[in-house]
Scaffold this motif. Sequence first.
Motif, PDB file in Angstrom:
ATOM      1  N   LYS A  74      -5.398   0.495  -5.068  1.00 43.71           N
ATOM      2  CA  LYS A  74      -5.339  -0.163  -6.373  1.00 43.71           C
ATOM      3  C   LYS A  74      -4.142   0.301  -7.221  1.00 43.71           C
ATOM      4  CE  LYS A  74      -8.045  -1.027 -10.606  1.00 43.71           C
ATOM      5  NZ  LYS A  74      -8.206  -2.473 -10.615  1.00 43.71           N
ATOM      6  N   TYR A  75      -3.883   1.609  -7.235  1.00 43.15           N
ATOM      7  CA  TYR A  75      -2.927   2.159  -8.204  1.00 43.15           C
ATOM      8  C   TYR A  75      -1.556   2.496  -7.629  1.00 43.15           C
ATOM      9  CZ  TYR A  75      -7.090   2.530 -11.136  1.00 43.15           C
ATOM     10  OH  TYR A  75      -8.219   2.247 -11.866  1.00 43.15           O
ATOM     11  N   GLY A  76      -1.369   2.277  -6.324  1.00 38.50           N
ATOM     12  CA  GLY A  76      -0.056   2.549  -5.753  1.00 38.50           C
ATOM     13  C   GLY A  76       0.115   3.991  -5.313  1.00 38.50           C
ATOM     14  N   ILE A  77       1.283   4.263  -4.778  1.00 43.40           N
ATOM     15  CA  ILE A  77       1.588   5.551  -4.162  1.00 43.40           C
ATOM     16  C   ILE A  77       2.462   6.362  -5.114  1.00 43.40           C
ATOM     17  CG2 ILE A  77       1.370   4.519  -1.873  1.00 43.40           C
ATOM     18  CD1 ILE A  77       4.353   4.230  -1.710  1.00 43.40           C
ATOM     19  N   MET A  78       2.850   7.568  -4.720  1.00 44.07           N
ATOM     20  CA  MET A  78       3.666   8.393  -5.612  1.00 44.07           C
ATOM     21  C   MET A  78       4.888   7.618  -6.095  1.00 44.07           C
ATOM     22  SD  MET A  78       2.528  11.265  -6.611  1.00 44.07           S
ATOM     23  CE  MET A  78       3.859  12.240  -7.278  1.00 44.07           C
ATOM     24  N   ARG A  79       5.572   6.956  -5.157  1.00 47.39           N
ATOM     25  CA  ARG A  79       6.817   6.262  -5.515  1.00 47.39           C
ATOM     26  C   ARG A  79       6.592   5.238  -6.621  1.00 47.39           C
ATOM     27  NH1 ARG A  79       8.923   5.144  -0.338  1.00 47.39           N
ATOM     28  NH2 ARG A  79      10.230   6.996  -0.366  1.00 47.39           N
ATOM     29  N   ASP A  80       5.415   4.654  -6.656  1.00 45.08           N
ATOM     30  CA  ASP A  80       5.111   3.672  -7.697  1.00 45.08           C
ATOM     31  C   ASP A  80       4.835   4.329  -9.043  1.00 45.08           C
ATOM     32  OD1 ASP A  80       5.116   1.552  -5.798  1.00 45.08           O
ATOM     33  OD2 ASP A  80       3.097   2.121  -5.177  1.00 45.08           O
ATOM     34  N   ASN A  81       4.511   5.605  -9.024  1.00 43.53           N
ATOM     35  CA  ASN A  81       4.042   6.254 -10.240  1.00 43.53           C
ATOM     36  C   ASN A  81       4.983   7.333 -10.772  1.00 43.53           C
ATOM     37  OD1 ASN A  81       1.218   5.102 -10.864  1.00 43.53           O
ATOM     38  ND2 ASN A  81       1.169   5.418  -8.655  1.00 43.53           N
ATOM     39  N   VAL A  82       6.175   7.435 -10.180  1.00 35.30           N
ATOM     40  CA  VAL A  82       7.194   8.357 -10.691  1.00 35.30           C
ATOM     41  C   VAL A  82       8.159   7.552 -11.553  1.00 35.30           C
ATOM     42  CG1 VAL A  82       9.198   9.768 -10.084  1.00 35.30           C
ATOM     43  CG2 VAL A  82       7.050  10.035  -8.823  1.00 35.30           C
TER      44      VAL A  82
END
Lengths: 460, 460
Positions: free
Chosen positions: B158-166
Amino acid sequence: MPGTGTTMQLVTELQTILAEERVTANDTLLAQHSSDESYHTAHLPDIVVFPETAEEIRAVINCADAYDVPVTPYGYGSSLEASVIPQQGGIVVDFANMDKILNVRENDFLVTVQPGVTRSQLEKELKKYGLFFPVDPGADATLGGMAATNASGTTSVKYGIMRDNVRDLEVVTADGSIIHTGNLAAKSSSGYHLNGLFVGSEGTLGCFSELTLQVTGIPEHILAGRAEFTSVDDAVNAVIAIMQSGIPVARVELVDEEAITQMNLYSETDYPEVPTLFLELHGNEAGLQQDVQFMENIVTDMNCRQVEFETDTAGRNKLWEARHNAAYAFIHNHPGRKQMVTDVCVPISELAGAIKDARTAISDSGLPGGIVGHVGDGNYHILLMLNPDDPDAIERADMLNERIVSYALERGGTCTGEHGVGTGKRKYQEREHGEALRVMRSIKQALDPHDRLNPGKVIE
Amino acid sequence: MPGTGTTMQLVTELQTILAEERVTANDTLLAQHSSDESYHTAHLPDIVVFPETAEEIRAVINCADAYDVPVTPYGYGSSLEASVIPQQGGIVVDFANMDKILNVRENDFLVTVQPGVTRSQLEKELKKYGLFFPVDPGADATLGGMAATNASGTTSVKYGIMRDNVRDLEVVTADGSIIHTGNLAAKSSSGYHLNGLFVGSEGTLGCFSELTLQVTGIPEHILAGRAEFTSVDDAVNAVIAIMQSGIPVARVELVDEEAITQMNLYSETDYPEVPTLFLELHGNEAGLQQDVQFMENIVTDMNCRQVEFETDTAGRNKLWEARHNAAYAFIHNHPGRKQMVTDVCVPISELAGAIKDARTAISDSGLPGGIVGHVGDGNYHILLMLNPDDPDAIERADMLNERIVSYALERGGTCTGEHGVGTGKRKYQEREHGEALRVMRSIKQALDPHDRLNPGKVIE
């Protein structure tokens, strides 16, 4: 720029590789590939080619190498920052003939397309499968161009930007390699993230020959509407409150009163000419009802004078068509003028101040203009109309851009949220990226040592 | 590897720059920094340093340059592919002293942390603001390490991976520059995407000194439960149907019967020992009810024998704690053995075949093992237990890994969904990336020409 003799020699050589009719130095076609949709100065290429395969693109790059001329990729020409203008002449690669939808992997929510496929063409095809591609920049751009500039738009607040939705690219690099930057898996920790690097590189690192994109199921229920305010401040504060409430809005667009006026004139709508939010929610029926109620409470708290939801698909389509045509409305209603569009993006907590400053900036410029924007992401545009032959108007537009960009950069924002750098935002790169710009230069130097691909764009 | 005399000289020099107690060649500390949580062969560093600022990291890199020794960043040591093992000795940079949460920008859903902050430490702090960081790899890794390997986990569907959240990284590069790879805006089309490039680079392109991460509001309602099946096939087909239905699941984890058995032993749960899906949904109350009903219909169609939802927070926490400890359960229940974990990710349409093949592969290996996985993303792990002193067992584990990876690569998947390459997945890089590997090598060469940073990892 090569001499005329050399150009004709290169044309002949390219014609033996591609086909006679797909290589041209015809004046009309050169002129058609000399500009984009913005106020940026046009520049003629020497040759336009229409390749049909990755191998042909490679052959074009090899020829360009032999003749030492630049190569500039060209999609639909809807760039706003001169990304597609061949400012050093040479060869323009037009992807018009690479317009096939190659494969819909329905069960994997993936589609593979050639770079010349347009957004509306893809939308039409995906509809058959109950799917849609959720990046919607307004213009009917090509998917290749959208990936090149890392485009986004009205739905990115929920579905992400191009970079989030590209699963794999086939790219022809400056040395003629044909590489794949990703794979078909939903995630990967394998190797360096070339997908992300090539998306947004504006043709400076390679020409895309194929794109595999992540698509989404058409939502079970969609609700769109307008929330009307008496002041822009209230509208912006409502956006901030909506975003902070966690309501998963699919679209939340600000259209100021001037933009509504232009829109009504052009799209024959009769929306009240007041600052308005265009909103959309996607979800299941019950969840949507609860979200709408919550959202109505929030906007009412922010002095919203009226919320109107469209009850049918026709009304919804009309609403978004009007919103998408906002920029064209300004152009249509100001004959003889060209448009300068700002494109900063700020952290949402800085949005109210930024929009306030933007309104003063428009008024200070003395030029006609309005504000529209993907405000859920903190991204907004000033649409400013100017006479391209009036140096004073251009200077005032540049000053406005400078002011808007400075405001954003001082607050942790970016000079371009979705239009790309081209040459229009190049002068802000040092200020925005600092020492990181040297790292970007090293990458460009490593992957394109002879500055063959779209020279002068993004990186000087 | 430098001689002992040179090492002591380097220690002395580093001690004048950092502080005596933050530079060590103490045997115990060297041993503690010689391995990760996997079966990969340990290797001692020569020196371990504990910097406290970006400038100190820069000084360490400069010293390493002068003495021509490698630099390997080290977070919590929970790597599974030897990413943190200093296989060529030299200096290990441990971020234990850089463990401050620097800034919570509550209204922007952003938090800035030092690289040594652990996931649980961040979670505790964010809870005060009603926020959470939605990347959950199970291990209590550091955020720096999670960004380095592009970690993901149960909630990434649902919330994406590290790359999506940096959103931004402060990075000390090989030439000692201190750069920022991003900004605070929700999106940007400015310059090359350095954020995405540095995330997942496993310390081979730079040392992270600060991370700005995107966080999320704790959902209004959370519902977690287990769906029990008689066969793994049915469970996997249910996952595929759930994903294709568009229900926005927040977590969907497969735990096979062997993994449930180990879990029950270790976590003192009494879950029926059958193939099970651990599920979670986030949303508003009404929407959630409708999604749950829809999901129950889907799993019932797929021969689910029972769905059980946890009604309180305690039950939910227990469920996810048990799931997170699945890998440790295998380790605990097999004293003296080490764990080899596969980590492929396949397009969801290939998942059923992949899991079927994985089960045959475990049985063919003759080693104890089970399957768990983030199957909504097509990512799953075989947890295989082996005696690290038994060359035959290691060979059989390697053969299994080779088989699983080949299966995934032949179907458009990736050799590592979330653990990274380290040295464990290096041999598959050529096969997975083809010519693109040369592009990755050029980037490494351009940014770290002396192969100073974590040499031998990711790229050979």
